[in-house]
Every structure is written in C-alpha cells, then in structure tokens.
Design a protein around this motif. Structure first.
Motif, mmCIF file in Angstrom:
data_model
loop_
_atom_site.group_PDB
_atom_site.id
_atom_site.type_symbol
_atom_site.label_atom_id
_atom_site.label_comp_id
_atom_site.label_asym_id
_atom_site.label_seq_id
_atom_site.Cartn_x
_atom_site.Cartn_y
_atom_site.Cartn_z
ATOM 1 N N VAL A 46 0.842 -1.196 0.000
ATOM 2 C CA VAL A 46 0.000 0.000 0.000
ATOM 3 C C VAL A 46 0.881 1.251 0.000
ATOM 4 C CG1 VAL A 46 -1.630 1.347 1.388
ATOM 5 C CG2 VAL A 46 -2.040 -1.077 1.001
ATOM 6 N N GLU A 47 1.948 1.252 0.783
ATOM 7 C CA GLU A 47 2.860 2.398 0.804
ATOM 8 C C GLU A 47 3.475 2.647 -0.573
ATOM 9 O OE1 GLU A 47 5.591 1.248 3.846
ATOM 10 O OE2 GLU A 47 4.368 2.086 5.461
ATOM 11 N N LEU A 48 3.873 1.596 -1.257
ATOM 12 C CA LEU A 48 4.476 1.752 -2.578
ATOM 13 C C LEU A 48 3.449 2.229 -3.601
ATOM 14 C CD1 LEU A 48 6.825 -1.371 -2.602
ATOM 15 C CD2 LEU A 48 7.446 1.026 -2.189
ATOM 16 N N MET A 49 2.217 1.735 -3.475
ATOM 17 C CA MET A 49 1.166 2.213 -4.378
ATOM 18 C C MET A 49 0.803 3.662 -4.082
ATOM 19 S SD MET A 49 -1.362 -1.005 -5.107
ATOM 20 C CE MET A 49 -1.180 -1.987 -3.636
ATOM 21 N N MET A 50 0.932 4.077 -2.821
ATOM 22 C CA MET A 50 0.696 5.487 -2.481
ATOM 23 C C MET A 50 1.698 6.391 -3.185
ATOM 24 S SD MET A 50 -0.080 5.578 1.541
ATOM 25 C CE MET A 50 -1.339 6.727 1.961
ATOM 26 N N ILE A 51 2.934 5.932 -3.276
ATOM 27 C CA ILE A 51 3.939 6.702 -4.013
ATOM 28 C C ILE A 51 3.470 6.910 -5.446
ATOM 29 C CG2 ILE A 51 6.273 6.593 -5.001
ATOM 30 C CD1 ILE A 51 7.123 5.183 -2.378
ATOM 31 N N ALA A 52 2.977 5.845 -6.062
ATOM 32 C CA ALA A 52 2.520 5.941 -7.449
ATOM 33 C C ALA A 52 1.338 6.898 -7.574
ATOM 34 C CB ALA A 52 2.151 4.554 -7.970
ATOM 35 N N VAL A 53 0.393 6.816 -6.657
ATOM 36 C CA VAL A 53 -0.787 7.689 -6.729
ATOM 37 C C VAL A 53 -0.386 9.147 -6.535
ATOM 38 C CG1 VAL A 53 -2.947 8.324 -5.565
ATOM 39 C CG2 VAL A 53 -2.447 5.932 -6.005
ATOM 40 N N ILE A 54 0.352 9.416 -5.490
ATOM 41 C CA ILE A 54 0.680 10.802 -5.143
ATOM 42 C C ILE A 54 1.562 11.442 -6.200
ATOM 43 C CG2 ILE A 54 1.946 12.239 -3.492
ATOM 44 C CD1 ILE A 54 0.914 10.215 -1.313
ATOM 45 N N PHE A 55 2.642 10.763 -6.574
ATOM 46 C CA PHE A 55 3.601 11.405 -7.466
ATOM 47 C C PHE A 55 3.154 11.428 -8.921
ATOM 48 C CE2 PHE A 55 6.089 11.162 -3.700
ATOM 49 C CZ PHE A 55 6.870 12.304 -3.765
ATOM 50 N N SER A 56 2.269 10.529 -9.330
ATOM 51 C CA SER A 56 1.726 10.645 -10.684
ATOM 52 C C SER A 56 0.652 11.731 -10.743
ATOM 53 C CB SER A 56 1.167 9.311 -11.176
ATOM 54 O OG SER A 56 0.073 8.900 -10.392
ATOM 55 N N SER A 57 0.043 12.032 -9.601
ATOM 56 C CA SER A 57 -0.999 13.062 -9.566
ATOM 57 C C SER A 57 -0.439 14.481 -9.560
ATOM 58 C CB SER A 57 -1.889 12.864 -8.338
ATOM 59 O OG SER A 57 -2.544 11.627 -8.413
ATOM 60 N N ILE A 58 0.769 14.659 -9.088
ATOM 61 C CA ILE A 58 1.339 16.012 -9.012
ATOM 62 C C ILE A 58 1.432 16.664 -10.397
ATOM 63 C CG2 ILE A 58 3.397 17.358 -8.412
ATOM 64 C CD1 ILE A 58 3.764 15.440 -6.017
ATOM 65 N N PRO A 59 2.064 16.026 -11.397
ATOM 66 C CA PRO A 59 2.085 16.682 -12.713
ATOM 67 C C PRO A 59 0.702 16.763 -13.366
ATOM 68 C CG PRO A 59 3.378 14.637 -12.759
ATOM 69 C CD PRO A 59 2.915 14.833 -11.377
ATOM 70 N N LEU A 60 -0.173 15.813 -13.055
ATOM 71 C CA LEU A 60 -1.538 15.889 -13.592
ATOM 72 C C LEU A 60 -2.243 17.148 -13.098
ATOM 73 C CD1 LEU A 60 -2.790 12.194 -13.286
ATOM 74 C CD2 LEU A 60 -2.490 13.504 -15.393
ATOM 75 N N MET A 61 -2.135 17.424 -11.826
ATOM 76 C CA MET A 61 -2.776 18.617 -11.262
ATOM 77 C C MET A 61 -2.119 19.896 -11.773
ATOM 78 S SD MET A 61 -5.416 18.090 -9.427
ATOM 79 C CE MET A 61 -5.831 17.028 -10.783
ATOM 80 N N THR A 62 -0.811 19.868 -11.943
ATOM 81 C CA THR A 62 -0.123 21.047 -12.460
ATOM 82 C C THR A 62 -0.567 21.330 -13.880
ATOM 83 O OG1 THR A 62 1.787 20.682 -11.040
ATOM 84 C CG2 THR A 62 2.141 22.025 -13.009
ATOM 85 N N ARG A 63 -0.624 20.292 -14.701
ATOM 86 C CA ARG A 63 -1.007 20.476 -16.110
ATOM 87 C C ARG A 63 -2.444 20.959 -16.228
ATOM 88 N NH1 ARG A 63 0.648 22.656 -19.810
ATOM 89 N NH2 ARG A 63 0.280 21.917 -21.887
ATOM 90 N N ALA A 64 -3.312 20.486 -15.346
ATOM 91 C CA ALA A 64 -4.712 20.907 -15.364
ATOM 92 C C ALA A 64 -4.914 22.235 -14.636
ATOM 93 C CB ALA A 64 -5.581 19.826 -14.717
ATOM 94 N N ARG A 65 -3.816 22.779 -14.067
ATOM 95 C CA ARG A 65 -3.881 23.985 -13.250
ATOM 96 C C ARG A 65 -4.923 23.808 -12.139
ATOM 97 N NH1 ARG A 65 -1.005 28.200 -15.183
ATOM 98 N NH2 ARG A 65 -2.287 29.712 -14.076
ATOM 99 N N GLY A 66 -4.850 22.653 -11.503
ATOM 100 C CA GLY A 66 -5.838 22.288 -10.500
ATOM 101 C C GLY A 66 -5.355 22.410 -9.070
ATOM 102 N N HIS A 67 -4.168 22.963 -8.856
ATOM 103 C CA HIS A 67 -3.686 23.148 -7.492
ATOM 104 C C HIS A 67 -4.505 24.225 -6.797
ATOM 105 C CE1 HIS A 67 -0.330 20.434 -7.813
ATOM 106 N NE2 HIS A 67 0.134 21.062 -8.882
ATOM 107 N N ILE A 68 -4.523 24.191 -5.505
ATOM 108 C CA ILE A 68 -5.260 25.176 -4.724
ATOM 109 C C ILE A 68 -4.613 26.541 -4.892
ATOM 110 C CG2 ILE A 68 -5.867 25.886 -2.379
ATOM 111 C CD1 ILE A 68 -5.964 22.893 -1.662
ATOM 112 N N THR A 69 -5.433 27.530 -5.164
ATOM 113 C CA THR A 69 -4.941 28.896 -5.254
ATOM 114 C C THR A 69 -5.802 29.774 -4.347
ATOM 115 O OG1 THR A 69 -6.362 29.372 -7.147
ATOM 116 C CG2 THR A 69 -4.123 28.677 -7.633
ATOM 117 N N VAL A 70 -5.177 30.771 -3.791
ATOM 118 C CA VAL A 70 -5.896 31.734 -2.955
ATOM 119 C C VAL A 70 -5.886 33.051 -3.703
ATOM 120 C CG1 VAL A 70 -5.946 32.914 -0.728
ATOM 121 C CG2 VAL A 70 -5.163 30.535 -0.869
#
Length: 161
Positions: free
Chosen positions: A48-72
């Motif tokens: 589960v820990e290793l799969m968490m690495i895959a989920v979290i780190f593959s999601s970072i560029p996805l959110m950046t490309r979609a400009r989906g990070h939290i902004t204030v």
C-alpha cells in the motif's frame, strides 16, 4: 507535441487509477483475510505504501497540467488582469524552480538508495525504482510548471465573476 502531452497524461492517469484501485482491493482483501480467516496478507502495508507513491507522485504533474492546485485569490480582484497574469507567471517560475530542485535532490537520493541496495523490510522489494519514479515525476512537474509559465492564463479558480 500535443499527442505526446496527451499520451503522457493518459499514462499518468492510468498509473494513478490502477494504484488507487490496487490499494483499495488489497486493503479489502487483507481486512477480510485478517478478520474472517485469520490470514492477513504478508507485506500488505508495504505494498500500500508503494502504491501510495505511485498515486501521489503521478498526480502532481496531472494537477499542475490541469492547473488544479489550490490557489488563494482573495485580493486578485484589486489588481488588473495584467498584474494577475504576472503574478501567475511569477508563481509558475517559483514552482518550476522548486520542483526542479526537489527532482534533483530526489534523484540523488535514488542513486544512494540504489547504491546501498535498500529494500522493504517484509517483502524485500527494491526501493530505488520507486525513488527514481518520484524524481522523474517531480522533473515532469517542473516541465509542466514551465509550460504554465510560458502559457500563463488564470488558474482554474482565479477568474472573477
């Protein structure tokens, strides 16, 4: 270039979805085995820990490309559209530098992890490929941040009604 971008984003989505589904399935099977049959899955926490690495780190560029990070944007209505674009570009520049630095540091950590032959405690899975994956995803995030710098537009939530 558009095809490459689409292919990379599709691959990242597939990694994130497969890992998230794998984590869920493994957790359900492990819990059922543990409580119903008194037979837990050995090393399930590590998997589960290793799969968490895959989920979290593959999601970072996805959110950046979609400009989906939290902004204030509490004060953006006070500034001109040009000033908001400059602020977005400045933020993308800083984020590019931070992601690039993190990728560099993580790559160095991956090399030392590979050199020492670090493995997980229960299953003996080598850790270096996962740390290299983290470094590559952070580098990809830096590229996506740089693309946001050159193609600055308002972030997803920063438009004014």
């Amino acid at each position: 270039m558009k095809y490459l971008n689409c292919a990379v984003m599709t691959a990242l989505k597939a990694i994130a979805v497969a890992s998230l589904c794998g984590m869920s399935l493994l957790t359900v099977i492990d819990a059922a085995g543990r409580y119903l049959l008194n037979r837990p899955i050995i090393g399930s926490v590590e998997l589960v820990e290793l799969m968490m690495i895959a989920v979290i780190f593959s999601s970072i560029p996805l959110m950046t490309r979609a400009r989906g990070h939290i902004t204030v944007d509490g004060f953006s209505h006070l500034f001109s559209a040009r000033a908001v674009r400059l602020q977005d570009r400045f933020g993308a520049l800083i984020a590019t530098a931070v992601s690039g630095f993190l990728a560099w540091v993580t790559w160095a950590k991956a090399e030392s992890t590979a050199e020492y032959g670090d493995i997980t405690a229960m299953l003996g899975i080598p850790l270096a490929p996962f740390v290299y994956f983290m470094a590559v995803m952070l580098a990809l995030d830096a590229v996506c941040q740089a693309a946001n710098f050159f193609h600055a537009g308002p972030a997803t939530g920063s438009h004014t009604p």
